[in-house]
Scaffold this active site. Structure first.
Site, PDB file in Angstrom:
ATOM      1  N   HIS A 190      29.051   6.613   6.770  1.00  0.00           N
ATOM      2  CA  HIS A 190      27.970   6.378   5.814  1.00  0.00           C
ATOM      3  C   HIS A 190      28.487   6.583   4.390  1.00  0.00           C
ATOM      4  O   HIS A 190      27.911   7.343   3.606  1.00  0.00           O
ATOM      5  CB  HIS A 190      26.803   7.303   6.116  1.00  0.00           C
ATOM      6  CG  HIS A 190      26.130   7.018   7.414  1.00  0.00           C
ATOM      7  ND1 HIS A 190      25.422   5.861   7.645  1.00  0.00           N
ATOM      8  CD2 HIS A 190      26.068   7.727   8.570  1.00  0.00           C
ATOM      9  CE1 HIS A 190      24.946   5.870   8.880  1.00  0.00           C
ATOM     10  NE2 HIS A 190      25.330   6.990   9.467  1.00  0.00           N
ATOM     11  N   ASP A 210      19.634   8.854  13.105  1.00  0.00           N
ATOM     12  CA  ASP A 210      19.713   7.635  13.907  1.00  0.00           C
ATOM     13  C   ASP A 210      18.939   7.781  15.211  1.00  0.00           C
ATOM     14  O   ASP A 210      18.327   6.820  15.699  1.00  0.00           O
ATOM     15  CB  ASP A 210      21.169   7.278  14.195  1.00  0.00           C
ATOM     16  CG  ASP A 210      21.810   6.512  13.042  1.00  0.00           C
ATOM     17  OD1 ASP A 210      21.161   5.594  12.518  1.00  0.00           O
ATOM     18  OD2 ASP A 210      22.938   6.831  12.672  1.00  0.00           O
ATOM     19  N   GLU A 212      23.687   9.384  19.411  1.00  0.00           N
ATOM     20  CA  GLU A 212      22.581   9.118  18.487  1.00  0.00           C
ATOM     21  C   GLU A 212      21.684   7.970  18.945  1.00  0.00           C
ATOM     22  O   GLU A 212      20.979   7.366  18.135  1.00  0.00           O
ATOM     23  CB  GLU A 212      23.127   8.832  17.088  1.00  0.00           C
ATOM     24  CG  GLU A 212      24.296   7.852  17.040  1.00  0.00           C
ATOM     25  CD  GLU A 212      24.992   7.863  15.694  1.00  0.00           C
ATOM     26  OE1 GLU A 212      24.293   7.809  14.667  1.00  0.00           O
ATOM     27  OE2 GLU A 212      26.236   7.926  15.669  1.00  0.00           O
TER      28      GLU A 212
END
Length: 385
Positions: free
Chosen positions: A8, A144, A118
């Site tokens: 990310h 997530d 996730e």
């Protein structure tokens, strides 16, 4: 350890290498979360291992095969397939720290392999994933996972938390450490108390929390008179409210007070905010109360202070209510509030002088009703400074 994020973020092996060097200067190992979806997990991981990372974290692990690939990427033969050469981690093969053979053995023993679950697909494959040798921890990514469950971003939703707790128990039953995200001290304590061992904090949250704490201390030092007067006046106004004026706020308090002890904990307020049951206006007030509680490092909010923070703002601007509070403060017959009144009410010369300085706008050494009303009914504590 430092969790360097290449999923990310736009971080590259070169930028992560700088983070690794900075962490090493503080005696901290670095684990890198690589991006998800690369066909060649081994080749992608190699770049960060060459830069000096002591381990790799694989996001969105959905199968036993995914887990086996990341082990192969981190470990040298015969445990894995990591390529061997003179690199930074082994002093470029120049002999420091032992022979290359010795260094490989040490590296295989100490390099870290972490995976992230996730999604429901990863949860369904979890038992098989946990059979893969050399996995050091399994991290549960709540954001997530919340999206996968249909609760986008609601990482503290009761159903999301319940699912995470269930996953954590399965991980630890396999003899592997479980990991979780902690954005706040409350998050940290909540998950540590439920057995999670590998806790991840986020740098920008730490920066923001630090900035909030700094500004709070600055405001408390520079401007504490008006907020103190306001709080005391609102407590008096709240205590005078009729049942009609209180309206449904008592019912709201009872709904939030899950354990029925007559006070609200930070956790109960968080659950209320996550429930989506209340209006946007009330949610904003609850967030303000929650933040004030956390900044004051207090554990609970009682009914009286809840009412002060949630009662309709128009009540604190009604002349009759303001007169009631002003008359409670004023002991002299002159019609104004004196420094002696303030000293008696607030129990200290320093705060009395601070209030007088901030509220007495005409400088006559007294606080008139109009000055009191202007301070208490204002929407901004800093506008008069």
């Amino acid at each position: 350890f430092l969790w360097a994020d290449a999923e990310h973020s736009c971080a590259s092996p070169s930028t992560v290498a700088a983070l690794i060097l900075a962490a090493e200067r503080r005696g901290m190992p670095t684990l890198v979360r690589i991006g998800y979806g690369y066909q060649d997990i081994i080749g992608h991981s190699q770049k960060y291992l060459v830069a000096g990372a002591q381990g790799i974290i694989l996001p969105n692990c959905q199968s036993k095969e995914d887990a086996e690939k990341i082990v192969k990427a981190v470990k040298f033969p015969p445990m894995g397939e990591r390529g061997l050469a003179g690199e930074r981690w082994n002093s470029w093969g120049l002999g420091e720290g032992g022979s290359l053979k010795d260094r490989v053995e040490v590296c295989n023993q100490n390099s870290i392999v972490g995976i992230i679950v996730e999604s429901q697909k990863g949860i369904d494959a979890l038992d098989e994933i946990l059979t893969v040798e050399e996995i050091d921890f399994v991290f549960v990514a709540p954001t997530d996972l919340s999206a996968d469950m249909g609760y986008h971003g609601e990482i503290r939703h009761p159903k999301v938390r319940s699912k995470i707790e269930e996953i954590g128990k399965r991980i630890r039953a396999a003899g592997i450490s479980s990991g979780m995200l902690a954005l706040t001290p409350d998050d940290y304590m909540y998950w540590r108390n439920r057995g999670f061992q590998v806790m991840c904090c986020v740098a920008h949250n730490m920066f923001v929390d630090g900035a909030k704490h700094l500004m709070n201390e600055i405001v408390k030092h520079e401007l504490k008179g008006i907020p103190t007067l306001k709080k005391a006046a609102k407590l008096l106004i709240a205590s005078s409210l009729s049942q009609d004026e209180i309206g449904s706020l008592r019912d709201v308090f009872v709904v939030i007070d899950k354990n029925g002890d007559g006070r609200l904990s930070l956790e109960e307020i968080d659950l209320a905010l996550e429930s989506g049951k209340f209006s946007l206006e009330l949610e904003e007030k609850l967030r303000g109360l929650r933040d004030d509680l956390a900044l004051a490092e207090e554990e609970y909010l009682d009914w009286k202070h809840f009412l002060v923070g949630t009662m309709p703002e128009g009540l604190t601007k009604q002349e009759s209510k303001l007169h009631l509070a002003f008359d409670q403060f004023r002991k002299a017959q002159s019609g104004n509030m004196s420094i002696c009144d303030l000293n008696d009410i607030f129990g200290g010369e320093d705060i009395a002088q601070q209030i007088m300085q901030e509220v007495d706008t005409d400088g006559d050494g007294r606080i008139s009703f109009e000055e009191f009303k202007s301070a208490v009914a204002s929407d901004d504590d800093s506008s008069r400074k």
